[in-house]
Design an enzyme around this catalytic site. Structure first.
Site, PDB file in Angstrom:
ATOM      1  N   ARG A 104      33.305  49.559  49.722  1.00 30.04           N
ATOM      2  CA  ARG A 104      33.194  48.939  51.033  1.00 30.04           C
ATOM      3  C   ARG A 104      31.774  48.405  51.195  1.00 30.04           C
ATOM      4  O   ARG A 104      30.789  49.061  50.851  1.00 30.04           O
ATOM      5  CB  ARG A 104      33.511  49.940  52.149  1.00 30.04           C
ATOM      6  CG  ARG A 104      34.989  50.297  52.264  1.00 30.04           C
ATOM      7  CD  ARG A 104      35.831  49.118  52.709  1.00 30.04           C
ATOM      8  NE  ARG A 104      37.240  49.463  52.868  1.00 30.04           N
ATOM      9  CZ  ARG A 104      38.158  49.317  51.940  1.00 30.04           C
ATOM     10  NH1 ARG A 104      37.819  48.865  50.732  1.00 30.04           N
ATOM     11  NH2 ARG A 104      39.423  49.626  52.191  1.00 30.04           N
ATOM     12  N   GLU A 131      33.545  40.399  56.159  1.00 26.97           N
ATOM     13  CA  GLU A 131      34.430  39.606  55.300  1.00 26.97           C
ATOM     14  C   GLU A 131      35.346  38.751  56.164  1.00 26.97           C
ATOM     15  O   GLU A 131      35.770  39.186  57.227  1.00 26.97           O
ATOM     16  CB  GLU A 131      35.247  40.532  54.389  1.00 26.97           C
ATOM     17  CG  GLU A 131      34.373  41.340  53.451  1.00 26.97           C
ATOM     18  CD  GLU A 131      35.176  42.267  52.531  1.00 26.97           C
ATOM     19  OE1 GLU A 131      36.431  42.267  52.627  1.00 26.97           O
ATOM     20  OE2 GLU A 131      34.557  42.979  51.725  1.00 26.97           O
ATOM     21  N   HIS A 183      36.632  40.319  47.107  1.00 26.52           N
ATOM     22  CA  HIS A 183      37.379  41.549  47.388  1.00 26.52           C
ATOM     23  C   HIS A 183      38.720  41.543  46.654  1.00 26.52           C
ATOM     24  O   HIS A 183      39.790  41.606  47.270  1.00 26.52           O
ATOM     25  CB  HIS A 183      37.601  41.727  48.897  1.00 26.52           C
ATOM     26  CG  HIS A 183      37.819  43.164  49.280  1.00 26.52           C
ATOM     27  ND1 HIS A 183      37.376  43.695  50.472  1.00 26.52           N
ATOM     28  CD2 HIS A 183      38.431  44.193  48.633  1.00 26.52           C
ATOM     29  CE1 HIS A 183      37.706  44.970  50.549  1.00 26.52           C
ATOM     30  NE2 HIS A 183      38.356  45.295  49.436  1.00 26.52           N
TER      31      HIS A 183
END
Length: 319
Positions: free
Chosen positions: A237, A266, A285
């Site tokens: 994260r 994000e 990601h």
């Protein structure tokens, strides 16, 4: 009347079909764009189940206005986007999707390490841009991976899977974790002090969950403890790393390079400062992003919803 399920992204028909047979299904019509918050609030207030993505924030206020909500099935291992304590207090079950993405995410983490150490992104950019004119003795030189020391922060299932891969590269593996994991010490040595790990490792891999304790845990001081030849790989994260401090450390040569799959906010804007640096390898990601793994995650979510709405205990309950 059938229970109602709201799915916050457009998902493949074959994964949704088992639910359609049993429940009323509502689904946001975009695969690429997150559901608007106002619509999410409206749907949550009316439905019996939410099938959420890690981009959806489900807070206590939203749950206060969801009298029929029985389950939030989150398509991720992490669940920091959901107020799990509030859900527990309100009798709402929260589930996640562990295990099925372990090996896939470990593959990505190790690939990111290799790519960063060997300058694959920056050298490919030079090649595609016509910047490769001749072989040179020190051209595009990176850092060794084989035979070096890997420091893993957060030794869960994914950390153990990465440690297995690292042994194939003859790496010494050390790890720091909130609790010692003796079963992991077949392949890795426990380091109680995070500072010691940062000082010793040639490559530092962050796989810890985002919590109040880990948020911002890698900042200016921690980066200064690392070797100037070290890489930092962030694959859990984004909020764990102070991105401003990381930018300065990379720009000033405090550390050698960074590989990033996750970010504090994000999606990342194209003008994000870290994306301007040649010693950063960045991907959007994609840790669990294989066809097989994403379908396996969806299958777990769908089954959890079916179980709860049919009064059975679901697997992978986190709250």
């Amino acid at each position: 009347m059938k229970p109602t399920v709201f799915i916050t992204r457009k998902l493949p028909d074959e994964r949704v079909e088992p639910l359609r047979e049993k429940f009323n299904i509502r689904m946001w019509d975009s695969e690429d764009e997150a559901v608007p918050v106002d619509l999410l609030k409206k749907e949550a207030a009316e439905v019996d189940a939410l099938w959420t993505m890690l981009t959806d924030t489900i807070n206590s206020e939203m749950m206060d206005n969801a009298p029929n909500l029985k389950i939030i099935a989150n398509m991720a291992v992490g669940f920091n986007n959901i107020d799990v304590q509030a859900a527990k207090e309100k009798g709402i079950i929260v589930t996640n999707t562990p295990d099925v993405l372990t090996e896939t995410t470990a593959d990505l983490a190790f690939a990111l390490l290799l790519s960063t150490a060997r300058k694959m992104t920056s050298s490919e950019k030079e090649l595609r841009g016509g910047g490769w004119h001749s072989w040179t003795p020190m051209g595009f030189t990176g850092m060794d991976v084989n035979g070096t020391t890997l420091g893993i922060i957060g030794m869960g299932r994914i950390g153990e899977a990465v440690a297995r891969r690292a042994k194939g590269f003859n790496m010494r593996v050390i790890y720091h974790n909130r609790n010692r994991k003796e079963n992991a010490e077949v392949r890795a040595d426990f380091v109680a002090n995070l500072d010691d790990l940062l000082h010793e490792a040639d490559h530092v891999l962050i796989l810890a969950p985002l919590t109040e304790e880990t948020e911002g845990m890698i900042g200016e001081r921690e980066l200064s403890l690392m070797k100037k030849t070290a890489t930092l790989i962030s694959a859990s994260r984004g909020g764990i790393v102070d991105e401003v401090a990381l930018y300065e450390a990379l720009k000033n040569g405090t550390i050698w390079g960074a590989g990033l799959d996750v970010y504090k906010t994000e999606p990342v804007h194209v003008r994000h400062p870290l994306l301007t640096l040649p010693n950063v390898t960045a991907v959007p990601h994609i840790g669990s992003a294989t066809v097989q793994t994403r379908h396996a995650m969806m299958k777990l979510n769908a089954q959890a919803i079916i179980d709860v709405l049919e009064d059975r205990e679901p697997a992978n309950r986190v709250g």
